[in-house]
Scaffold this motif. Structure first.
Motif, PDB file in Angstrom:
ATOM      1  N   THR A 225      78.060  89.114  47.830  1.00 45.36           N
ATOM      2  CA  THR A 225      76.743  89.744  47.741  1.00 45.36           C
ATOM      3  C   THR A 225      75.820  88.867  46.911  1.00 45.36           C
ATOM      4  OG1 THR A 225      77.669  91.974  47.914  1.00 45.36           O
ATOM      5  CG2 THR A 225      75.473  91.772  46.968  1.00 45.36           C
ATOM      6  N   ASP A 226      74.695  88.522  47.486  1.00 39.64           N
ATOM      7  CA  ASP A 226      73.738  87.671  46.785  1.00 39.64           C
ATOM      8  C   ASP A 226      72.887  88.511  45.839  1.00 39.64           C
ATOM      9  OD1 ASP A 226      74.553  85.357  48.078  1.00 39.64           O
ATOM     10  OD2 ASP A 226      73.200  85.701  49.772  1.00 39.64           O
ATOM     11  N   ILE A 227      72.880  88.118  44.583  1.00 42.21           N
ATOM     12  CA  ILE A 227      72.007  88.738  43.595  1.00 42.21           C
ATOM     13  C   ILE A 227      70.967  87.701  43.206  1.00 42.21           C
ATOM     14  CG2 ILE A 227      71.859  89.751  41.295  1.00 42.21           C
ATOM     15  CD1 ILE A 227      74.721  90.720  41.648  1.00 42.21           C
ATOM     16  N   ILE A 228      69.719  87.997  43.514  1.00 47.08           N
ATOM     17  CA  ILE A 228      68.646  87.028  43.307  1.00 47.08           C
ATOM     18  C   ILE A 228      67.786  87.472  42.130  1.00 47.08           C
ATOM     19  CG2 ILE A 228      66.703  85.838  44.386  1.00 47.08           C
ATOM     20  CD1 ILE A 228      67.916  86.636  47.105  1.00 47.08           C
ATOM     21  N   PRO A 229      67.705  86.670  41.073  1.00 50.73           N
ATOM     22  CA  PRO A 229      66.869  87.038  39.925  1.00 50.73           C
ATOM     23  C   PRO A 229      65.425  87.301  40.344  1.00 50.73           C
ATOM     24  CG  PRO A 229      68.255  85.154  39.395  1.00 50.73           C
ATOM     25  CD  PRO A 229      68.396  85.387  40.869  1.00 50.73           C
ATOM     26  N   VAL A 231      64.352  89.707  42.246  1.00 47.87           N
ATOM     27  CA  VAL A 231      64.224  90.305  43.580  1.00 47.87           C
ATOM     28  C   VAL A 231      65.043  91.592  43.646  1.00 47.87           C
ATOM     29  CG1 VAL A 231      64.691  90.013  46.047  1.00 47.87           C
ATOM     30  CG2 VAL A 231      63.820  88.091  44.697  1.00 47.87           C
ATOM     31  N   LYS A 233      66.761  94.536  46.190  1.00 48.85           N
ATOM     32  CA  LYS A 233      67.263  94.616  47.560  1.00 48.85           C
ATOM     33  C   LYS A 233      68.251  95.764  47.682  1.00 48.85           C
ATOM     34  CE  LYS A 233      70.656  91.886  48.743  1.00 48.85           C
ATOM     35  NZ  LYS A 233      71.511  90.731  49.081  1.00 48.85           N
ATOM     36  N   SER A 248      70.235  96.418  44.212  1.00 48.07           N
ATOM     37  CA  SER A 248      69.938  95.481  43.136  1.00 48.07           C
ATOM     38  C   SER A 248      68.485  95.668  42.727  1.00 48.07           C
ATOM     39  CB  SER A 248      70.173  94.036  43.590  1.00 48.07           C
ATOM     40  OG  SER A 248      69.823  93.123  42.566  1.00 48.07           O
ATOM     41  N   GLY A 251      67.296  92.088  40.427  1.00 43.00           N
ATOM     42  CA  GLY A 251      68.402  91.172  40.167  1.00 43.00           C
ATOM     43  C   GLY A 251      69.041  91.369  38.811  1.00 43.00           C
ATOM     44  N   ASN A 254      72.397  96.207  38.844  1.00 41.93           N
ATOM     45  CA  ASN A 254      73.044  96.228  40.152  1.00 41.93           C
ATOM     46  C   ASN A 254      74.084  97.339  40.202  1.00 41.93           C
ATOM     47  OD1 ASN A 254      71.836  93.531  41.051  1.00 41.93           O
ATOM     48  ND2 ASN A 254      72.930  92.943  39.192  1.00 41.93           N
TER      49      ASN A 254
END
Length: 270
Positions: A225-229, A231, A233, A248, A251, A254
């Motif tokens: 799972t992509d965690i984007i600072p 952002v 989602k 999230s 970011g 979560n």
């Protein structure tokens, strides 16, 4: 198929359809969607849920981020302590803050020390600075460290409402066919919005959901799972033949939680 507002269930038209940020714009949502909520309910949700959530999010971030901070607390006797806090818990032993060096008269002064060793070290420094003077000290008062209590700043009701709102709106945007608990609560509150607190009948339930569902969800992040600072989602994930949601927030916060429906709640409380 005609779409309806998930709050008041009115038919969405070109006149009342609104662009909705599923996540707050301030939490990194730059792609509003239509076909979820009418503009009247959108404005209402902003007033009763989103506005307070900004403050709630800041308090929660400190709680789950593992960030340490030192808070100055003063007792009723006027003694000031430096209290290290992490995850809304006192992390280490509070320390009595040193008071400034204070002259009482030409021959005497007062000062706070952490302990006798600290006092001896300080006296040695004073002696080295003033070799022509005979400097002695005596302890006039020993202070015991009081017990401090931390009152969390998190509004569990408001946070749970925001998560239920995100869940309902996201699932609507993906045409996921399920009636969430959030839709039921927001519909009831909207019908009774003239009351001082239309969410009052659900407050105990919302706190229960936070403690039993949301808070444990902070501990699990799905693999790959992509965690984007910066952002926010959401996505539906399949775990053990049950659909869950990964959310999230910016970011930073979560969580993985089940899709909260009335049937799920019945199972949880049975």
């Amino acid at each position: 198929m005609d779409k309806k507002c998930f709050v008041c269930h009115s038919l969405l038209t070109s006149e009342n359809n609104s662009s909705e940020h599923i996540f707050l714009f301030s939490l990194g949502d730059t792609h509003p969607v239509k076909g979820i909520v009418c503009k009247y309910c959108n404005n209402w949700l902003g007033e009763v849920v989103d506005f307070d959530f900004v403050k709630t999010f800041k308090g929660l971030y400190k709680t789950v981020s593992g960030k340490s901070e030192v808070v100055s607390m003063t007792t009723e006797q006027g003694e000031r302590f430096s209290v290290p806090i992490k995850n809304e818990q006192i992390e280490n032993k509070p320390i009595l803050s040193q008071s400034p060096f204070k002259f009482i008269d030409e021959s005497n002064f007062s000062e706070h020390f952490y302990d006798s060793t600290d006092a001896e070290t300080s006296m040695k420094k004073q002696t080295n600075r003033n070799p022509d003077k005979n400097i002695n000290y005596n302890i006039t008062k020993e202070t015991s460290i009081p017990t401090f209590y931390i009152k969390p700043k998190i509004d569990k009701v408001n946070f749970t409402l925001e998560i239920l709102k995100i869940q309902a709106e996201y699932l609507r945007s993906t045409d996921y066919n399920v009636n969430t608990l959030g839709e039921f609560i927001f519909k009831y509150a909207n019908v009774n919005k003239n009351l001082p607190n239309p969410f009052e009948p659900f407050e105990k339930l919302l706190i229960y959901i936070f403690n039993s569902v949301i808070q444990p969800g902070f501990k699990y992040i799905p693999k790959n799972t992509d965690i984007i600072p910066g952002v926010s989602k959401a996505e539906v994930i399949r775990l053990k033949e049950i659909d869950w949601m990964f959310i999230s927030l910016f970011g930073k916060v979560n969580m993985t939680i089940p899709i909260i429906t009335q049937s799920f709640l019945n199972l949880l409380t049975s």
